[in-house]
Scaffold this motif. Structure first.
Motif, PDB file in Angstrom:
ATOM      1  N   PRO A  41       0.757  -1.087  -0.178  1.00 25.48           N
ATOM      2  CA  PRO A  41       0.078   0.080   0.002  1.00 25.48           C
ATOM      3  C   PRO A  41       0.738   1.194  -0.059  1.00 25.48           C
ATOM      4  N   GLY A  42       0.548   1.927  -0.987  1.00 24.32           N
ATOM      5  CA  GLY A  42       1.302   3.471  -1.003  1.00 24.32           C
ATOM      6  C   GLY A  42       2.784   3.478  -1.536  1.00 24.32           C
ATOM      7  N   LYS A  43       3.032   2.301  -2.041  1.00 24.21           N
ATOM      8  CA  LYS A  43       4.320   2.133  -2.637  1.00 24.21           C
ATOM      9  C   LYS A  43       4.312   1.679  -4.167  1.00 24.21           C
ATOM     10  N   GLN A  44       5.224   1.764  -5.015  1.00 24.36           N
ATOM     11  CA  GLN A  44       5.062   1.400  -6.546  1.00 24.36           C
ATOM     12  C   GLN A  44       5.655  -0.192  -6.225  1.00 24.36           C
ATOM     13  N   ARG A  45       5.014  -0.715  -7.502  1.00 19.90           N
ATOM     14  CA  ARG A  45       5.311  -2.018  -7.759  1.00 19.90           C
ATOM     15  C   ARG A  45       6.829  -2.488  -7.788  1.00 19.90           C
ATOM     16  N   GLU A  46       7.240  -3.274  -7.451  1.00 23.49           N
ATOM     17  CA  GLU A  46       8.775  -3.771  -7.499  1.00 23.49           C
ATOM     18  C   GLU A  46       8.995  -5.267  -7.807  1.00 23.49           C
ATOM     19  N   LEU A  47      10.101  -5.280  -8.686  1.00 26.15           N
ATOM     20  CA  LEU A  47      10.625  -6.755  -8.882  1.00 26.15           C
ATOM     21  C   LEU A  47      10.981  -7.418  -7.597  1.00 26.15           C
ATOM     22  N   VAL A  48      10.443  -8.892  -7.390  1.00 28.50           N
ATOM     23  CA  VAL A  48      11.087  -9.250  -6.477  1.00 28.50           C
ATOM     24  C   VAL A  48      11.870 -10.506  -6.746  1.00 28.50           C
ATOM     25  N   ALA A  49      11.469 -11.268  -8.057  1.00 22.77           N
ATOM     26  CA  ALA A  49      12.421 -12.416  -8.390  1.00 22.77           C
ATOM     27  C   ALA A  49      12.119 -12.410  -9.929  1.00 22.77           C
ATOM     28  N   ALA A  50      13.198 -12.998 -10.642  1.00 23.21           N
ATOM     29  CA  ALA A  50      12.881 -13.297 -11.867  1.00 23.21           C
ATOM     30  C   ALA A  50      13.590 -14.653 -12.574  1.00 23.21           C
ATOM     31  N   ILE A  51      13.065 -15.068 -13.559  1.00 29.60           N
ATOM     32  CA  ILE A  51      14.027 -16.269 -14.102  1.00 29.60           C
ATOM     33  C   ILE A  51      13.837 -16.350 -15.511  1.00 29.60           C
ATOM     34  N   THR A  52      14.903 -16.656 -16.237  1.00 31.25           N
ATOM     35  CA  THR A  52      14.808 -16.636 -17.633  1.00 31.25           C
ATOM     36  C   THR A  52      14.511 -18.127 -17.990  1.00 31.25           C
ATOM     37  N   SER A  53      14.092 -18.088 -19.388  1.00 27.65           N
ATOM     38  CA  SER A  53      14.012 -19.481 -19.998  1.00 27.65           C
ATOM     39  C   SER A  53      14.838 -20.340 -19.714  1.00 27.65           C
ATOM     40  N   GLY A  54      16.220 -19.610 -19.728  1.00 25.06           N
ATOM     41  CA  GLY A  54      17.420 -20.929 -19.362  1.00 25.06           C
ATOM     42  C   GLY A  54      17.618 -21.154 -17.783  1.00 25.06           C
ATOM     43  N   GLY A  55      16.870 -20.643 -17.144  1.00 18.91           N
ATOM     44  CA  GLY A  55      17.023 -20.679 -15.706  1.00 18.91           C
ATOM     45  C   GLY A  55      17.831 -19.999 -14.825  1.00 18.91           C
ATOM     46  N   SER A  56      18.224 -19.030 -15.429  1.00 19.06           N
ATOM     47  CA  SER A  56      19.072 -17.798 -14.569  1.00 19.06           C
ATOM     48  C   SER A  56      18.166 -16.937 -13.734  1.00 19.06           C
ATOM     49  N   THR A  57      18.501 -16.738 -12.440  1.00 16.48           N
ATOM     50  CA  THR A  57      17.582 -15.983 -11.813  1.00 16.48           C
ATOM     51  C   THR A  57      18.229 -14.736 -11.208  1.00 16.48           C
ATOM     52  N   ASN A  58      17.452 -13.910 -10.809  1.00 14.50           N
ATOM     53  CA  ASN A  58      17.631 -12.658 -10.152  1.00 14.50           C
ATOM     54  C   ASN A  58      16.691 -12.220  -9.186  1.00 14.50           C
ATOM     55  N   TYR A  59      17.426 -11.749  -7.922  1.00 12.60           N
ATOM     56  CA  TYR A  59      16.371 -11.532  -6.852  1.00 12.60           C
ATOM     57  C   TYR A  59      16.621 -10.148  -6.462  1.00 12.60           C
TER      58      TYR A  59
END
Length: 123
Positions: A41-59
């Motif tokens: 609430p009251g904050k912008q949407r933020e990226l939590v985690a992502a994963i590519t088609s090859g399985g690489s991740t980002n947090y």
């Protein structure tokens, strides 16, 4: 018509765990990057985690070591395992995916969002 459907949110005490799931359905040719976002609430949407088609991740730094993103390509699904939850993790969590569909033999990639699921962590 492509849809992303989320499940797994809820109320949990601090230190607890939840697992979010997101499943894509429709005329899907392939799924490229997938990710989880959250908006408090009251904050912008933020990226939590992502994963590519090859399985690489980002947090996001705030969840490193506590959250794990994974995917099951055979099920067109991806997941967010959330451990050691904190009250500041409270937010609506949205799944997001770049999905390729075929239209008249041409590949088209579009970004899709889930409907959002509430995660509430009590102290």
């Amino acid at each position: 018509q492509v849809q992303l459907v989320e499940s797994g949110g809820g109320l949990v005490q601090a230190g607890g765990s939840l697992r979010l799931s997101c499943t894509a359905s429709g005329s899907i040719f392939s799924i490229n990057a997938m990710g989880w976002y959250r908006q408090a609430p009251g904050k912008q949407r933020e990226l939590v985690a992502a994963i590519t088609s090859g399985g690489s991740t980002n947090y996001a730094d705030s969840v490193k070591g506590r959250f794990t993103i994974s995917r099951d390509n055979a099920k067109n699904s991806f997941y967010l395992q959330m451990n050691s939850l904190k009250p500041e993790d409270t937010a609506v969590y949205y799944c997001n995916a770049f999905i390729v569909t075929m239209i008249e033999d041409r590949a088209n990639e579009n970004r899709y969002w889930g409907q959002g699921t509430q995660v509430t962590v009590s102290s």
